[in-house]
Structure formats: structure tokens, C-alpha cells
Enzyme design. Structure first.
Site, PDB file in Angstrom:
ATOM      1  CG  ASP A  50      13.737 -12.454 -38.233  1.00  0.00           C
ATOM      2  OD1 ASP A  50      12.976 -11.484 -38.017  1.00  0.00           O
ATOM      3  OD2 ASP A  50      13.317 -13.615 -38.418  1.00  0.00           O
ATOM      4  CB  CYS A  55      11.953 -13.349 -35.145  1.00  0.00           C
ATOM      5  SG  CYS A  55      11.091 -14.574 -34.142  1.00  0.00           S
ATOM      6  CB  THR A  63       6.279 -16.100 -34.231  1.00  0.00           C
ATOM      7  OG1 THR A  63       7.565 -16.735 -34.115  1.00  0.00           O
ATOM      8  CG2 THR A  63       5.614 -16.484 -35.538  1.00  0.00           C
ATOM      9  N   GLY A 117      11.007 -18.172 -32.577  1.00  0.00           N
ATOM     10  CA  GLY A 117      12.321 -18.695 -32.968  1.00  0.00           C
ATOM     11  C   GLY A 117      13.458 -17.976 -32.262  1.00  0.00           C
ATOM     12  CG  HIS A 136       5.880 -14.600 -10.991  1.00  0.00           C
ATOM     13  ND1 HIS A 136       4.796 -15.447 -10.972  1.00  0.00           N
ATOM     14  CD2 HIS A 136       5.532 -13.539 -10.215  1.00  0.00           C
ATOM     15  CE1 HIS A 136       3.826 -14.928 -10.215  1.00  0.00           C
ATOM     16  NE2 HIS A 136       4.258 -13.764  -9.749  1.00  0.00           N
ATOM     17  CG  HIS A 179       8.871 -15.608  -7.717  1.00  0.00           C
ATOM     18  ND1 HIS A 179       7.941 -16.463  -8.266  1.00  0.00           N
ATOM     19  CD2 HIS A 179       8.162 -14.632  -7.104  1.00  0.00           C
ATOM     20  CE1 HIS A 179       6.724 -16.014  -8.005  1.00  0.00           C
ATOM     21  NE2 HIS A 179       6.832 -14.910  -7.299  1.00  0.00           N
TER      22      HIS A 179
HETATM   23  C1  RB5 Z   1      10.901 -15.663 -40.794  1.00  0.00           C
HETATM   24  O1  RB5 Z   1      10.148 -15.913 -41.926  1.00  0.00           O
HETATM   25  C2  RB5 Z   1      10.228 -16.273 -39.569  1.00  0.00           C
HETATM   26  O2  RB5 Z   1      10.277 -17.667 -39.642  1.00  0.00           O
HETATM   27  C3  RB5 Z   1      10.887 -15.772 -38.296  1.00  0.00           C
HETATM   28  O3  RB5 Z   1      10.847 -14.393 -38.265  1.00  0.00           O
HETATM   29  C4  RB5 Z   1      10.276 -16.217 -36.990  1.00  0.00           C
HETATM   30  O4  RB5 Z   1       8.901 -16.011 -36.982  1.00  0.00           O
HETATM   31  C5  RB5 Z   1      10.656 -17.575 -36.527  1.00  0.00           C
HETATM   32  O5  RB5 Z   1      10.283 -18.014 -35.429  1.00  0.00           O
END
Ligand code: RB5
Length: 148
Positions: free
Chosen positions: A8, A65, A67, A70, A98, A133
Site C-alpha cells: 500500500d 504495508c 505494519t 493488515g 516450520h 510439520h
Molecule cells: C495505512 O495507514 C496503514 O493502516 C496500513 O499501511 C497498515 O499498517 C495496516 O495494517
């Protein structure tokens, strides 16, 4: 190796850096976007990677993304995908040994590009250990049952 990458807006710069780095190593890289800072929805790009892996078009996927959380959830909606969201190289290695992970998810806002590359190197370079596994990995693709 044929590898699909998608991200993203929070992850596209890291995705682009990884794509160039992987091409330099001779991999066949499919860039599924996004390709700019305009805000987009990570589920759409997670699905693109999931479809490429599930269809066999590519052998591995990398999803980025902010984090990594998502987009990993989005990829894992596809039963043929085993997406591991990692932040360190040992987790990337164990995700292969695994879990036979076929997609790696990374959080661009949480790790630097050198750590990301170390994770990707182990993700691509580590074989699934099989053995005990294998039946566990097989169960990951099964639908939920009433009895579960
Ligand atoms: C975008 O702002 C952020 O929510 C997305 O990149 C991600 O971290 C979602 O899990």
C-alpha cells in the site's frame, strides 16, 4: 525465482527497494503496485499477491504495508497462502522451515530496509523442513468444521 510484490502507500518505497534488489539478484519480479504515495487500501494489494501465489503465477509473494499486519490478514484469506508477518530474520527462517510460508509480510514503518532484506534473504533461501510439520501445514488449508 518468480516473486510477486505488492504494497500500500505506506509500504511502496520499501517494496520498490526490495524489487530492485531482487532483480539485481536475477529473480523474476512481478510488481503488482501500488507505485506512489496516494492513499490506497491494503486489502486490495494483499489480494493481488494472494491471487498471484494461489494461481501458481509466482512461487513466492512479498506484501508490505505500514505494519505488515493488515496486508498479512488480507493475504491469509486465501487458503492456499501461508503469509508470515515477520520483523526479524529468525522468524523469516522459521516461517519457511516450520510453516512453509509462501508469502512474507513486512511493516515498512517498523523495520529498516537492511532488516527487511535480511528477512527476505532467509524467506527465499530456506527450505521447508517437512516431516512433523507437513500435516500441520496441510491442516492450515482446511475449512473450519462444526466440531472445531
Ligand atoms: C495505512 O495507514 C496503514 O493502516 C496500513 O499501511 C497498515 O499498517 C495496516 O495494517
Amino acid at each position: 525465482m518468480r516473486i510477486a510484490l505488492a504494497a500500500d502507500h505506506a509500504g511502496y518505497l520499501l517494496k520498490d527497494e526490495l524489487a530492485s534488489w531482487l532483480r539485481e539478484q536475477g529473480h523474476d519480479v512481478r510488481d503488482l503496485g501500488t507505485n506512489g504515495p496516494q492513499s490506497v487500501d491494503y486489502p486490495l494489494f494483499g489480494r493481488k499477491v494472494a491471487r498471484a501465489v494461489a494461481s501458481g503465477e509466482v512461487e513466492r509473494g512479498i506484501a508490505v504495508c505500514g505494519t505488515g499486519i493488515g496486508i498479512s490478514i488480507a493475504v491469509n484469506r486465501e487458503p492456499k497462502c501461508r503469509c508470515a508477518r515477520v520483523g526479524d530474520p529468525l522468524s523469516a527462517q522459521l516461517a519457511r522451515e516450520h510453516n512453509d510460508a509462501n508469502v512474507l509480510a513486512l511493516g515498512a514503518r517498523l523495520i529498516g530496509s537492511e532488516m527487511a532484506k535480511a528477512c527476505v534473504a532467509l524467506f527465499l533461501g530456506t527450505e521447508f523442513a517437512g516431516g512433523r510439520h507437513q500435516p500441520r501445514v496441510d491442516q492450515l488449508s482446511q475449512e473450519l468444521q462444526e466440531s472445531d
